[in-house]
Enzyme design. Sequence first.
Site, PDB file in Angstrom:
ATOM      1  N   ARG A  64       0.819  -1.215   0.000  1.00  0.00           N
ATOM      2  CA  ARG A  64       0.000   0.000   0.000  1.00  0.00           C
ATOM      3  C   ARG A  64       0.847   1.257   0.000  1.00  0.00           C
ATOM      4  O   ARG A  64       0.393   2.332  -0.384  1.00  0.00           O
ATOM      5  CB  ARG A  64      -0.965  -0.017   1.192  1.00  0.00           C
ATOM      6  CG  ARG A  64      -2.043   1.025   1.057  1.00  0.00           C
ATOM      7  CD  ARG A  64      -3.057   1.125   2.188  1.00  0.00           C
ATOM      8  NE  ARG A  64      -3.221  -0.019   3.030  1.00  0.00           N
ATOM      9  CZ  ARG A  64      -2.669  -0.122   4.250  1.00  0.00           C
ATOM     10  NH1 ARG A  64      -1.915   0.837   4.713  1.00  0.00           N
ATOM     11  NH2 ARG A  64      -2.886  -1.192   4.978  1.00  0.00           N
ATOM     12  N   TYR A 118     -11.914  23.567 -12.282  1.00  0.00           N
ATOM     13  CA  TYR A 118     -12.520  22.345 -12.816  1.00  0.00           C
ATOM     14  C   TYR A 118     -13.733  21.962 -11.961  1.00  0.00           C
ATOM     15  O   TYR A 118     -13.681  22.053 -10.734  1.00  0.00           O
ATOM     16  CB  TYR A 118     -11.423  21.286 -12.748  1.00  0.00           C
ATOM     17  CG  TYR A 118     -11.754  19.907 -13.218  1.00  0.00           C
ATOM     18  CD1 TYR A 118     -12.130  19.664 -14.536  1.00  0.00           C
ATOM     19  CD2 TYR A 118     -11.593  18.816 -12.370  1.00  0.00           C
ATOM     20  CE1 TYR A 118     -12.378  18.373 -14.971  1.00  0.00           C
ATOM     21  CE2 TYR A 118     -11.834  17.520 -12.801  1.00  0.00           C
ATOM     22  CZ  TYR A 118     -12.230  17.305 -14.094  1.00  0.00           C
ATOM     23  OH  TYR A 118     -12.451  16.029 -14.505  1.00  0.00           O
ATOM     24  N   ASP A 191      -4.109  23.569  -9.611  1.00  0.00           N
ATOM     25  CA  ASP A 191      -4.346  22.479 -10.556  1.00  0.00           C
ATOM     26  C   ASP A 191      -3.602  22.879 -11.834  1.00  0.00           C
ATOM     27  O   ASP A 191      -4.017  23.774 -12.564  1.00  0.00           O
ATOM     28  CB  ASP A 191      -5.852  22.348 -10.806  1.00  0.00           C
ATOM     29  CG  ASP A 191      -6.189  21.198 -11.761  1.00  0.00           C
ATOM     30  OD1 ASP A 191      -5.313  20.805 -12.552  1.00  0.00           O
ATOM     31  OD2 ASP A 191      -7.338  20.714 -11.707  1.00  0.00           O
ATOM     32  N   LYS A 216      -4.199  12.935 -18.246  1.00  0.00           N
ATOM     33  CA  LYS A 216      -4.152  13.752 -19.449  1.00  0.00           C
ATOM     34  C   LYS A 216      -2.792  13.637 -20.156  1.00  0.00           C
ATOM     35  O   LYS A 216      -2.581  12.736 -20.914  1.00  0.00           O
ATOM     36  CB  LYS A 216      -4.489  15.209 -19.099  1.00  0.00           C
ATOM     37  CG  LYS A 216      -5.739  15.356 -18.218  1.00  0.00           C
ATOM     38  CD  LYS A 216      -7.029  14.971 -18.942  1.00  0.00           C
ATOM     39  CE  LYS A 216      -8.219  14.723 -18.030  1.00  0.00           C
ATOM     40  NZ  LYS A 216      -8.521  15.750 -17.052  1.00  0.00           N
TER      41      LYS A 216
HETATM   42  C1  LIG Z   1      -9.362  15.758 -15.886  1.00  0.00           C
HETATM   43  C2  LIG Z   1      -8.993  16.823 -14.939  1.00  0.00           C
HETATM   44  C3  LIG Z   1      -8.907  16.564 -13.572  1.00  0.00           C
HETATM   45  C4  LIG Z   1      -9.297  15.251 -12.960  1.00  0.00           C
HETATM   46  O1  LIG Z   1      -8.510  14.220 -13.373  1.00  0.00           O
HETATM   47  P1  LIG Z   1      -9.043  12.706 -13.452  1.00  0.00           P
HETATM   48  O2  LIG Z   1      -7.763  11.978 -13.680  1.00  0.00           O
HETATM   49  O3  LIG Z   1      -9.998  12.658 -14.596  1.00  0.00           O
HETATM   50  O4  LIG Z   1      -9.678  12.379 -12.148  1.00  0.00           O
HETATM   51  C5  LIG Z   1      -8.517  17.598 -12.746  1.00  0.00           C
HETATM   52  N1  LIG Z   1      -8.239  18.819 -13.236  1.00  0.00           N
HETATM   53  C6  LIG Z   1      -8.329  19.099 -14.533  1.00  0.00           C
HETATM   54  C7  LIG Z   1      -8.021  20.473 -14.997  1.00  0.00           C
HETATM   55  C8  LIG Z   1      -8.715  18.117 -15.430  1.00  0.00           C
HETATM   56  O5  LIG Z   1      -8.839  18.400 -16.725  1.00  0.00           O
END
Ligand SMILES: *Cc1c(COP(=O)(O)O)cnc(C)c1O
Length: 406
Positions: A64, A118, A191, A216
């Site tokens: 873990r 987001y 973010d 992404k």
């Molecule tokens: C997609 C995204 C997230 C979340 O990511 P996941 O891997 O889909 O949970 C957070 N912030 C932004 C700007 C995103 O585009």
Amino acid sequence: MSASDENKPLKPATKLAHAGRRPEWTGRVVNPPVWRGSTHLYESEAQRKAATSGTEDGEFFYGRLGGPTQWALAQALTDIEPGAYGTVLYPSGVAAIAGCLLAVLRPGDHLLMSDKAYDPSRAMATGLLKRMGITHSFFDPLDLAGFEALVTQKSPRAVWFESPGSLTMEVCDVPALASIARAAKAVSLIDNTWASALGFAALDHGCDITMQSLTKHVGGHSDLMMGSASAGERWYKALRRTSHELGQVVSPDDAALAARGLRTMKVRLDQEMASALKIAQWLENHPKVDQVLCPFLRGAPGYDLWSRDFTGGCGLFSFFLKSEDPEASGKLADTLNLFGLGYSWGGYESLVLPIYPVTHRSVMDAPKRGGALGGNRPAVRLSIGLEDPDDLIVDLDQALGQLDSP
Ligand SMILES: *Cc1c(COP(=O)(O)O)cnc(C)c1O
């Protein structure tokens, strides 16, 4: 646990090729192997007792807490993040958002969140955190004076940024906002999924914690979910502790895929951004297109701050159509052939998504055009992949041509 200090200042592309590939993790092969395991077998009780106290990174204790494949990926992300001491991996980007906020906030605290964040980040503030007795306010990240007044009024424990903003792509003055937050002893979190560490050195620009959805750009192939958060020593330790308390772990298989994606991230992002720029320039001159929201397009909103603070971008941008038909963005998506219709972005394949930004804002309207509210105009977000941009333009041209004028 940064190994980058002993390195000379290498360029990002070079770092990407070497980051995290420690011989003790990779053995005699190039990529960190998928190292599976939950249980560490000890040779004696004395050895087990000695190990129980040692839960440092890089020492296998229990599955873990991660193993060599996960450590190699986390180390690689640390190596490419200027100012980072360590990186924590999470099973998704949203899990990373939760992990960051839970590491910083306590019941009774106040959180300031960018109104451009987001949607699931916003939902974290209005849902999970609210239920825990953590209050929040949304702020307009383009209004520095308003932000300063809100910081004075609310004495927030933490501030959440996202730049460019979700859907409408506003670039905010992160260094100025973070320094206002710092003066008030608030923790700045960002973010940074759009730019990644390659495009925006968030910690160097005043943030304390930078998170990304690795789903992404790092994954890059639309086949894995993961998130990360990187920070200096103090906040890294808080992130790591909270993540362990929550029992969050990523699988070694996914970590190996993400590490593989990381190696080609710069060439992918550079190509996607070059193609996106070509397409954005073409769209800007199209009679059915209203405003193009692309921070690296000269003259577009946010271009000046983007050129001042960023070293790169990606293939994601949005635009408004001139049409008064609220269904127009959906019709456009339906008639495109080379663009998949779906969530996410940053994959090698192009995507289109009709967007309705005003439904995701509390204190701000969507961008304005010539004084007229652009808010309820049909809007579209594109994630440009690795196809030839000329083919994508031909496809956009035929789809736009099918829309009723204008
Ligand atoms: C997609 C995204 C997230 C979340 O990511 P996941 O891997 O889909 O949970 C957070 N912030 C932004 C700007 C995103 O585009």
